[in-house]
Design a protein around this motif. Structure first.
Motif, PDB file in Angstrom:
ATOM      1  N   PHE A 218      29.169  29.015  43.051  1.00  0.00           N
ATOM      2  CA  PHE A 218      29.269  28.547  44.435  1.00  0.00           C
ATOM      3  C   PHE A 218      28.330  27.374  44.657  1.00  0.00           C
ATOM      4  CE2 PHE A 218      31.158  31.810  47.480  1.00  0.00           C
ATOM      5  CZ  PHE A 218      32.119  32.176  46.568  1.00  0.00           C
ATOM      6  N   THR A 219      28.827  26.381  45.350  1.00  0.00           N
ATOM      7  CA  THR A 219      27.950  25.291  45.767  1.00  0.00           C
ATOM      8  C   THR A 219      27.212  25.761  47.009  1.00  0.00           C
ATOM      9  OG1 THR A 219      29.596  24.316  47.234  1.00  0.00           O
ATOM     10  CG2 THR A 219      29.600  23.570  44.921  1.00  0.00           C
ATOM     11  N   PRO A 220      26.102  25.150  47.364  1.00  0.00           N
ATOM     12  CA  PRO A 220      25.396  25.556  48.576  1.00  0.00           C
ATOM     13  C   PRO A 220      26.287  25.503  49.814  1.00  0.00           C
ATOM     14  CG  PRO A 220      23.980  24.174  47.247  1.00  0.00           C
ATOM     15  CD  PRO A 220      25.342  24.148  46.600  1.00  0.00           C
ATOM     16  N   ASP A 221      27.158  24.472  49.908  1.00  0.00           N
ATOM     17  CA  ASP A 221      28.051  24.374  51.066  1.00  0.00           C
ATOM     18  C   ASP A 221      29.059  25.524  51.095  1.00  0.00           C
ATOM     19  OD1 ASP A 221      26.892  22.164  52.205  1.00  0.00           O
ATOM     20  OD2 ASP A 221      28.249  20.730  51.227  1.00  0.00           O
ATOM     21  N   ALA A 222      29.607  25.851  49.926  1.00  0.00           N
ATOM     22  CA  ALA A 222      30.581  26.949  49.866  1.00  0.00           C
ATOM     23  C   ALA A 222      29.918  28.265  50.247  1.00  0.00           C
ATOM     24  CB  ALA A 222      31.192  27.044  48.470  1.00  0.00           C
ATOM     25  N   SER A 223      28.709  28.471  49.794  1.00  0.00           N
ATOM     26  CA  SER A 223      27.983  29.698  50.145  1.00  0.00           C
ATOM     27  C   SER A 223      27.726  29.763  51.646  1.00  0.00           C
ATOM     28  CB  SER A 223      26.647  29.755  49.397  1.00  0.00           C
ATOM     29  OG  SER A 223      26.860  29.812  48.025  1.00  0.00           O
ATOM     30  N   ARG A 224      27.336  28.629  52.242  1.00  0.00           N
ATOM     31  CA  ARG A 224      27.070  28.587  53.683  1.00  0.00           C
ATOM     32  C   ARG A 224      28.348  28.869  54.467  1.00  0.00           C
ATOM     33  NH1 ARG A 224      28.296  25.053  56.992  1.00  0.00           N
ATOM     34  NH2 ARG A 224      28.597  23.372  55.485  1.00  0.00           N
ATOM     35  N   ILE A 225      29.453  28.225  54.077  1.00  0.00           N
ATOM     36  CA  ILE A 225      30.729  28.420  54.783  1.00  0.00           C
ATOM     37  C   ILE A 225      31.184  29.873  54.667  1.00  0.00           C
ATOM     38  CG2 ILE A 225      33.180  27.810  54.742  1.00  0.00           C
ATOM     39  CD1 ILE A 225      32.246  24.950  53.881  1.00  0.00           C
ATOM     40  N   LEU A 226      31.078  30.447  53.468  1.00  0.00           N
ATOM     41  CA  LEU A 226      31.460  31.849  53.284  1.00  0.00           C
ATOM     42  C   LEU A 226      30.588  32.756  54.137  1.00  0.00           C
ATOM     43  CD1 LEU A 226      33.166  34.017  51.918  1.00  0.00           C
ATOM     44  CD2 LEU A 226      31.523  34.019  50.042  1.00  0.00           C
ATOM     45  N   GLY A 227      29.287  32.493  54.170  1.00  0.00           N
ATOM     46  CA  GLY A 227      28.374  33.288  54.990  1.00  0.00           C
ATOM     47  C   GLY A 227      28.746  33.217  56.461  1.00  0.00           C
ATOM     48  N   GLU A 228      29.076  32.021  56.947  1.00  0.00           N
ATOM     49  CA  GLU A 228      29.475  31.865  58.352  1.00  0.00           C
ATOM     50  C   GLU A 228      30.776  32.607  58.634  1.00  0.00           C
ATOM     51  OE1 GLU A 228      29.634  27.653  58.985  1.00  0.00           O
ATOM     52  OE2 GLU A 228      27.437  27.435  58.906  1.00  0.00           O
ATOM     53  N   LEU A 229      31.732  32.491  57.713  1.00  0.00           N
ATOM     54  CA  LEU A 229      33.014  33.171  57.869  1.00  0.00           C
ATOM     55  C   LEU A 229      32.832  34.687  57.932  1.00  0.00           C
ATOM     56  CD1 LEU A 229      36.110  33.108  57.954  1.00  0.00           C
ATOM     57  CD2 LEU A 229      36.080  33.096  55.449  1.00  0.00           C
ATOM     58  N   LEU A 230      32.038  35.215  57.012  1.00  0.00           N
ATOM     59  CA  LEU A 230      31.793  36.657  57.008  1.00  0.00           C
ATOM     60  C   LEU A 230      31.061  37.094  58.273  1.00  0.00           C
ATOM     61  CD1 LEU A 230      30.827  37.201  53.262  1.00  0.00           C
ATOM     62  CD2 LEU A 230      32.941  37.897  54.400  1.00  0.00           C
ATOM     63  N   GLY A 231      30.134  36.268  58.752  1.00  0.00           N
ATOM     64  CA  GLY A 231      29.440  36.568  60.009  1.00  0.00           C
ATOM     65  C   GLY A 231      30.403  36.603  61.177  1.00  0.00           C
ATOM     66  N   ASP A 232      31.334  35.624  61.239  1.00  0.00           N
ATOM     67  CA  ASP A 232      32.338  35.593  62.308  1.00  0.00           C
ATOM     68  C   ASP A 232      33.222  36.836  62.268  1.00  0.00           C
ATOM     69  OD1 ASP A 232      31.329  33.139  63.055  1.00  0.00           O
ATOM     70  OD2 ASP A 232      32.973  31.957  62.157  1.00  0.00           O
ATOM     71  N   ILE A 233      33.644  37.210  61.063  1.00  0.00           N
ATOM     72  CA  ILE A 233      34.483  38.411  60.917  1.00  0.00           C
ATOM     73  C   ILE A 233      33.731  39.642  61.410  1.00  0.00           C
ATOM     74  CG2 ILE A 233      35.559  39.968  59.231  1.00  0.00           C
ATOM     75  CD1 ILE A 233      36.234  37.420  57.575  1.00  0.00           C
ATOM     76  N   GLN A 234      32.463  39.759  61.017  1.00  0.00           N
ATOM     77  CA  GLN A 234      31.668  40.905  61.457  1.00  0.00           C
ATOM     78  C   GLN A 234      31.533  40.929  62.974  1.00  0.00           C
ATOM     79  OE1 GLN A 234      27.835  41.350  59.651  1.00  0.00           O
ATOM     80  NE2 GLN A 234      27.431  43.263  60.692  1.00  0.00           N
ATOM     81  N   ASP A 235      31.307  39.760  63.593  1.00  0.00           N
ATOM     82  CA  ASP A 235      31.181  39.692  65.054  1.00  0.00           C
ATOM     83  C   ASP A 235      32.459  40.169  65.732  1.00  0.00           C
ATOM     84  OD1 ASP A 235      28.616  38.728  64.758  1.00  0.00           O
ATOM     85  OD2 ASP A 235      29.172  36.621  65.120  1.00  0.00           O
TER      86      ASP A 235
END
Length: 161
Positions: free
Chosen positions: A128-145
């Motif tokens: 994972f690139t740092p950007d891909a990791s950040r985007i995935l983290g944001e996506l997972l956070g949105d799903i959890q919310d």
């Protein structure tokens, strides 16, 4: 039934430590204060007796509990435990016990707090690139919310309905 001691870990560590120190099997056994045959058997995956196990682990410089596998813990489903006890209650018929157990299951399902964090292991995490990791983290956070909001609304509706 599995061994109470993680013998694979023990044999790997013994062989690795012996090689790290540049010792023959006989020299390592002497240092560990165990019989040569015992150390040879450990490296082949056999469990030593308790006294020799203690000496070997001490020679490795490790705590003995490191090698003990935790007892298997069976997940306890609270409603099923209650149903089990109700079914064995001599004062209840089978039908009455099942009816009460059904009510307990319903109440438990609607009132139990099941917000537990989810752990995910990404096998490709190293790619994972740092950007891909950040985007995935944001996506997972949105799903959890979204899921948390939906869960909270359902509980609110059940409490007020």
């Amino acid at each position: 039934m599995s061994e109470p001691v993680d013998i694979d870990q023990l044999k790997t560590l013994v062989a690795g430590e012996r090689k790290r120190r540049g010792l023959s099997l006989r020299a390592a056994a002497e240092q560990a204060d165990v019989p040569f045959n015992t150390l040879a058997r450990v490296e082949k995956g056999h469990l030593p007796d308790l006294a020799n196990f203690r000496r070997i682990v001490e020679w490795l410089g490790l705590a003995p509990e490191r090698f003990f596998q935790p007892a298997q813990v069976r997940a306890v489903d609270t409603p099923e435990v209650i149903a089990h006890h109700l079914a064995r209650d001599p004062n209840l018929s089978d039908a009455a016990a099942e009816k009460i157990a059904g009510l307990v299951r319903e109440l438990y399902t609607s009132l139990a707090v099941t917000n537990r964090p989810v752990k995910v292991h990404l096998r490709a995490a190293s790619t994972f690139t740092p950007d891909a990791s950040r985007i995935l983290g944001e996506l997972l956070g949105d799903i959890q919310d979204v899921l948390t909001d939906k869960h909270d609304r359902t509980r609110h509706d059940a409490a007020n309905g």
